[in-house]
Scaffold this motif. Structure first.
Motif, PDB file in Angstrom:
ATOM      1  N   TRP A   1       0.829  -1.209   0.000  1.00  0.00           N
ATOM      2  CA  TRP A   1       0.000   0.000   0.000  1.00  0.00           C
ATOM      3  C   TRP A   1       0.860   1.254   0.000  1.00  0.00           C
ATOM      4  O   TRP A   1       0.574   2.218  -0.723  1.00  0.00           O
ATOM      5  CB  TRP A   1      -0.928   0.001   1.218  1.00  0.00           C
ATOM      6  N   LEU A   2       1.914   1.260   0.816  1.00  0.00           N
ATOM      7  CA  LEU A   2       2.794   2.427   0.869  1.00  0.00           C
ATOM      8  C   LEU A   2       3.540   2.616  -0.452  1.00  0.00           C
ATOM      9  O   LEU A   2       3.745   3.752  -0.895  1.00  0.00           O
ATOM     10  CB  LEU A   2       3.789   2.279   2.019  1.00  0.00           C
ATOM     11  N   SER A   3       3.947   1.518  -1.090  1.00  0.00           N
ATOM     12  CA  SER A   3       4.631   1.631  -2.383  1.00  0.00           C
ATOM     13  C   SER A   3       3.708   2.217  -3.438  1.00  0.00           C
ATOM     14  O   SER A   3       4.095   3.101  -4.206  1.00  0.00           O
ATOM     15  CB  SER A   3       5.147   0.259  -2.828  1.00  0.00           C
ATOM     16  N   HIS A   4       2.475   1.725  -3.482  1.00  0.00           N
ATOM     17  CA  HIS A   4       1.522   2.266  -4.447  1.00  0.00           C
ATOM     18  C   HIS A   4       1.175   3.713  -4.120  1.00  0.00           C
ATOM     19  O   HIS A   4       0.951   4.530  -5.024  1.00  0.00           O
ATOM     20  CB  HIS A   4       0.259   1.412  -4.464  1.00  0.00           C
ATOM     21  N   ARG A   5       1.123   4.016  -2.842  1.00  0.00           N
ATOM     22  CA  ARG A   5       0.834   5.392  -2.440  1.00  0.00           C
ATOM     23  C   ARG A   5       1.922   6.345  -2.923  1.00  0.00           C
ATOM     24  O   ARG A   5       1.643   7.490  -3.312  1.00  0.00           O
ATOM     25  CB  ARG A   5       0.742   5.469  -0.916  1.00  0.00           C
ATOM     26  N   ALA A   6       3.172   5.870  -2.921  1.00  0.00           N
ATOM     27  CA  ALA A   6       4.287   6.730  -3.342  1.00  0.00           C
ATOM     28  C   ALA A   6       4.386   6.842  -4.856  1.00  0.00           C
ATOM     29  O   ALA A   6       4.898   7.838  -5.367  1.00  0.00           O
ATOM     30  CB  ALA A   6       5.599   6.191  -2.775  1.00  0.00           C
ATOM     31  N   THR A   7       3.926   5.825  -5.573  1.00  0.00           N
ATOM     32  CA  THR A   7       4.087   5.826  -7.029  1.00  0.00           C
ATOM     33  C   THR A   7       2.819   6.190  -7.775  1.00  0.00           C
ATOM     34  O   THR A   7       2.888   6.610  -8.931  1.00  0.00           O
ATOM     35  CB  THR A   7       4.572   4.453  -7.504  1.00  0.00           C
ATOM     36  N   ASP A   8       1.660   6.001  -7.165  1.00  0.00           N
ATOM     37  CA  ASP A   8       0.419   6.342  -7.847  1.00  0.00           C
ATOM     38  C   ASP A   8       0.314   7.854  -8.017  1.00  0.00           C
ATOM     39  O   ASP A   8       0.623   8.624  -7.109  1.00  0.00           O
ATOM     40  CB  ASP A   8      -0.787   5.827  -7.060  1.00  0.00           C
ATOM     41  N   LYS A   9      -0.135   8.265  -9.166  1.00  0.00           N
ATOM     42  CA  LYS A   9      -0.243   9.694  -9.488  1.00  0.00           C
ATOM     43  C   LYS A   9      -1.710  10.079  -9.607  1.00  0.00           C
ATOM     44  O   LYS A   9      -2.536   9.271 -10.022  1.00  0.00           O
ATOM     45  CB  LYS A   9       0.476  10.003 -10.810  1.00  0.00           C
ATOM     46  N   PRO A  10      -2.042  11.332  -9.251  1.00  0.00           N
ATOM     47  CA  PRO A  10      -3.419  11.813  -9.470  1.00  0.00           C
ATOM     48  C   PRO A  10      -3.681  11.969 -10.959  1.00  0.00           C
ATOM     49  O   PRO A  10      -3.342  12.982 -11.564  1.00  0.00           O
ATOM     50  CB  PRO A  10      -3.441  13.155  -8.723  1.00  0.00           C
ATOM     51  N   VAL A  11      -4.289  10.957 -11.548  1.00  0.00           N
ATOM     52  CA  VAL A  11      -4.456  10.928 -12.996  1.00  0.00           C
ATOM     53  C   VAL A  11      -5.277  12.109 -13.485  1.00  0.00           C
ATOM     54  O   VAL A  11      -4.962  12.734 -14.504  1.00  0.00           O
ATOM     55  CB  VAL A  11      -5.106   9.593 -13.421  1.00  0.00           C
ATOM     56  N   GLY A  12      -6.343  12.439 -12.762  1.00  0.00           N
ATOM     57  CA  GLY A  12      -7.183  13.554 -13.185  1.00  0.00           C
ATOM     58  C   GLY A  12      -6.432  14.868 -13.229  1.00  0.00           C
ATOM     59  O   GLY A  12      -6.552  15.639 -14.199  1.00  0.00           O
ATOM     60  N   GLN A  13      -5.654  15.137 -12.202  1.00  0.00           N
ATOM     61  CA  GLN A  13      -4.890  16.380 -12.178  1.00  0.00           C
ATOM     62  C   GLN A  13      -3.821  16.403 -13.261  1.00  0.00           C
ATOM     63  O   GLN A  13      -3.561  17.448 -13.870  1.00  0.00           O
ATOM     64  CB  GLN A  13      -4.257  16.561 -10.802  1.00  0.00           C
ATOM     65  N   LEU A  14      -3.183  15.252 -13.511  1.00  0.00           N
ATOM     66  CA  LEU A  14      -2.161  15.202 -14.556  1.00  0.00           C
ATOM     67  C   LEU A  14      -2.773  15.450 -15.933  1.00  0.00           C
ATOM     68  O   LEU A  14      -2.209  16.187 -16.756  1.00  0.00           O
ATOM     69  CB  LEU A  14      -1.460  13.849 -14.526  1.00  0.00           C
ATOM     70  N   ILE A  15      -3.923  14.850 -16.198  1.00  0.00           N
ATOM     71  CA  ILE A  15      -4.582  15.061 -17.486  1.00  0.00           C
ATOM     72  C   ILE A  15      -4.985  16.518 -17.650  1.00  0.00           C
ATOM     73  O   ILE A  15      -4.813  17.114 -18.725  1.00  0.00           O
ATOM     74  CB  ILE A  15      -5.798  14.132 -17.611  1.00  0.00           C
ATOM     75  N   PHE A  16      -5.501  17.111 -16.585  1.00  0.00           N
ATOM     76  CA  PHE A  16      -5.890  18.526 -16.660  1.00  0.00           C
ATOM     77  C   PHE A  16      -4.684  19.418 -16.903  1.00  0.00           C
ATOM     78  O   PHE A  16      -4.735  20.361 -17.707  1.00  0.00           O
ATOM     79  CB  PHE A  16      -6.597  18.937 -15.365  1.00  0.00           C
TER      80      PHE A  16
END
Length: 734
Positions: free
Chosen positions: A232-247
């Protein structure tokens, strides 16, 4: 005497595909080896290789050596490394008070304290029973659990596992975190179960057994918590806010399209005006020429190269080669015009022949200076060991470096004074004052290099710091005074003539003279500042950059009929990027000149040192952006001024449109392209060492372009407003 076996660890930094690639994000490239070599029992403990994440290596090594786990490490212990160890675990880890360690790890202090000299690691080499070995393994798992629990508490403020009771706990693999009201409860249940089972194991010493079900339950409970928390911590560090990145990418794309659309509309309008202005003999403006196509090809090549880590590291080769090729094409174009005129038996005027000679000489100055800049620093990452001019100067000694530095300052001062003489329509007394304002700061920089540069960073360098501060003040005052005073002091020609066309032409000539003096002052003062801040070995490259700027301006002064303006502005932008690498900069953060950022700074100031560091790093791009003011002064706008449609707004559009929109458009293309590349390469092996530093440089370059364009636009608008006010004031007086 029997020698004692020393455990060893062999690791690799990355894997490799069958084709030899080793910089991508495929499994073969990210898969690496970690070989633990220990006693015979350890080596034969498992017949099949085990898999672990790379983040697990740091926590495993920390617990093996009895040192704190890195405070932000999200890895879990690799239990296979401890199964067959014969007591080689730190006494410090085993015998310190549990409550004390738990408060240190989960409290405000990150990580448990490093053993002091009195509690150094003591490795036991005697045989211990199996129950003792299991106790050590559980102890290490407990320490690892406290580490991850602290990170979970930082990410989940609602996570409170004290006095937490867990009912209906599930332990069914992938479904182990389901069945609870929220994420915090699932983590607390996993941790509480492991902690309770471990506590029960320690309290029942008479029932301890290495093969008992209670021991296996404790191990599995800790592994479930560690595996779940680590993932969970690894995914938390690598997951990106896709919506904000697309915007964000969409907003950048829209801004880029707006800039390119404005640039296209401006080019279309300027082309239509030039088609009406020039005769049919010059109708070749309707065709795309080789140098214009090459400008676009450079952008395509740079964008494609962004996807390669090796080309990002060695980007200087692209800019040096492309800039030299562009001016070779320009030389070919000038020679073609001369040959065409000769074949057609067209007699050229003296002025046209002079322009051709100036253009040819300017191109040779640009090419020769660029070659010296190319060989001055062997930049990049992979070829820094190769010899270059700067290394040779450092080997011969500081005396020669200082000699080159003094000669560079003297030549720079003399060239600026000679260039000021070209403004013949200015008042003689006023130009004398401007010449003195150029000479005095140059003398101060020369004095600083001679007397204070060697002691600038020594303990008693207060005088050197004060002298540098005086130079900053003088440069700022002189540049501001020239910008404010020049549009008021340069006289209008033919004031007594009442013909409107002649008066408007006089206005245009005054505009050009004002822009020339101010633009030359910008370039000269910026070069003086770089001679003060740059490393002494970079003094000659700064002089070469100054010569390239003047040569580019000379070339542009005679290319009105056979070269589009956006091509000239793009060429200046390309030379600025090539000069950036010619000063020794790379796409790695290690080449940033930190020492120069403290020249003239008496007390530590993050803001002042950061500004100076920015000035040093982006010396070349900013120099060429500031030269846009001088570039506008050599373009022939007099014919446009006296036309029927000529007005101040149209003049500003012609003088500000391309010099401002072309750098912004080019930078916008590179910024959005590299942003997309960085998102695509987010799982790349070199994302932090190559692609992320390059993105920081791209963002800083964007700031540089915006600042430079703002200075150019505000200067040109100020000159126009002052001259318009003077013209109206003169009309009312008459």
């Amino acid at each position: 005497m029997q020698s004692k076996f020393v455990p060893q660890l062999v690791v690799s930094d990355h894997g490799m595909t069958e084709n030899g690639n080793h910089g991508g994000s495929s499994f073969e490239e990210t898969d690496s080896l970690a070989l633990f070599i220990g006693p015979t029992k350890f080596a034969s403990a498992s017949g099949t290789p085990n898999k672990a994440n790379q983040v697990d290596l740091a926590s495993t090594l920390a617990l093996l050596f009895g040192v704190p786990i890195p405070k932000n490490n999200v890895g879990m212990l690799m239990p296979e490394t401890f199964k067959s160890l014969t007591g080689q675990v730190s006494e410090y880890v085993l015998h310190r008070d549990d409550d004390y360690l738990r408060r240190k790890i989960c409290g405000r202090v990150f990580g448990y304290p490093v053993p002091s000299a009195s509690t150094s690691l003591v490795l036991k080499s005697d045989k211990i029973n199996q129950a003792r070995l299991i106790d050590q393994q559980l102890r290490l798992l407990e320490l690892n659990s406290w580490q991850l629990l602290r990170l979970l508490e930082a990410q989940l403020p609602g996570l409170v596992c004290e006095n937490f009771s867990c009912d209906n706990f599930r332990d069914d693999g992938s479904e182990r975190t389901r069945g609870y009201s929220n994420l915090e409860e699932s983590f607390c249940c996993l941790y509480t179960k492991a902690s309770d089972l471990h506590r029960s194991w320690k309290s029942g010493e008479e029932k301890r057994s290495a093969s008992g079900d209670n021991c296996h339950s404790v191990l599995m409970a800790y592994h479930n918590f560690l595996r779940t928390a680590s993932e969970w911590l690894s995914h938390r560090a690598t997951d990106k806010p896709v919506g904000q990145l697309i915007f964000g990418v969409a907003a950048m794309l829209v801004s880029c399209l707006i800039l390119l659309s404005l640039l296209f509309l401006l080019g279309k309008q300027v082309f239509s005006e030039q088609s009406q202005q020039f005769s049919s003999a010059n109708n070749d403006l309707s065709w795309w020429h080789l140098d214009e196509v090459f400008i676009l090809v450079v952008i395509v090549i740079v964008v494609i190269s962004m996807g390669s880590s090796s080309l990002v590291e060695e980007e200087q080769y692209i800019w040096h080669f492309m800039t030299s090729s562009l001016y070779l094409l320009s030389l070919r174009k000038v020679m073609q015009h001369i040959v065409t005129r000769t074949e057609q038996n067209t007699s050229a005027t003296l002025g046209l022949k002079t322009n051709n000679y100036i253009q040819i000489c300017s191109i040779f100055v640009i090419l020769i200076s660029g070659r010296f800049l190319r060989g001055w620093h062997q930049g990049g990452v992979n070829w820094t060991n190769l010899p270059d001019i700067s290394k040779w100067l450092e080997q011969v000694g500081s005396t020669y470096i200082k000699l080159f530095q003094l000669v560079s300052v003297i030549i720079l001062i003399n060239i600026s004074l000679v260039s000021l003489m070209w403004s013949r329509r200015s008042k003689k007394n006023f130009m004398t004052v401007v010449s003195l304002m150029h000479l005095f700061p140059g003398w101060l920089v020369l004095h600083y290099i001679t007397k204070y540069q060697d002691v600038a960073f020594s303990t008693g360098s207060y005088d050197a710091t004060l002298m540098a501060q005086i130079i900053y003040v003088v440069l700022g005052f002189c540049s501001t005074a020239i910008v404010v005073a020049v549009p008021w002091c340069i006289p209008f020609q033919n004031r007594t003539v009442s013909v409107p066309e002649v008066q408007r032409k006089a206005w245009g000539l005054c505009f050009r003279d004002s822009a020339y003096v101010i633009g030359l002052s910008y370039v000269y003062y910026w070069s003086l500042l770089q001679l003060l801040l740059q490393q002494p070995v970079n003094s000659v490259p700064v002089l070469f950059l100054f010569l390239q700027v003047l040569a580019s301006i000379w070339y542009s002064s005679g290319s009105n009929q056979h070269r589009r303006q956006w091509v000239e502005v793009a060429a200046l932008y390309y030379m600025g990027m090539a000069g950036h690498f010619g000063l020794g900069n790379t796409n790695t953060l290690a080449t940033i000149d930190v020492a120069g950022a403290f020249i003239g700074v008496l007390n530590h100031s993050t803001i002042l040192s950061g500004v100076l560091m920015f000035i040093i790093t982006y010396a070349s791009p900013m120099l060429y952006l500031l030269s846009m003011v001088m570039y506008n002064s050599v373009k022939d706008t007099s014919s446009f001024i006296i036309s029927e449609k000529g007005n101040i707004g149209s003049l500003l559009k012609r003088t500000l449109g391309f010099p401002c929109l072309v750098p912004l458009g080019l930078n916008s293309i590179l910024l959005i392209a590299y942003t997309i590349v960085l998102l695509l390469m987010r799982n790349h092996l070199f994302v932090w060492s190559v692609f992320s530093p390059k993105f920081l440089y791209i963002c800083a370059t964007t700031v540089c372009v915006c600042v430079g364009v703002s200075v150019v636009a505000s200067t040109m608008i100020y000159i126009s407003l002052v001259l318009t006010y003077r013209e109206k004031l003169h009309t009312h007086t008459d």
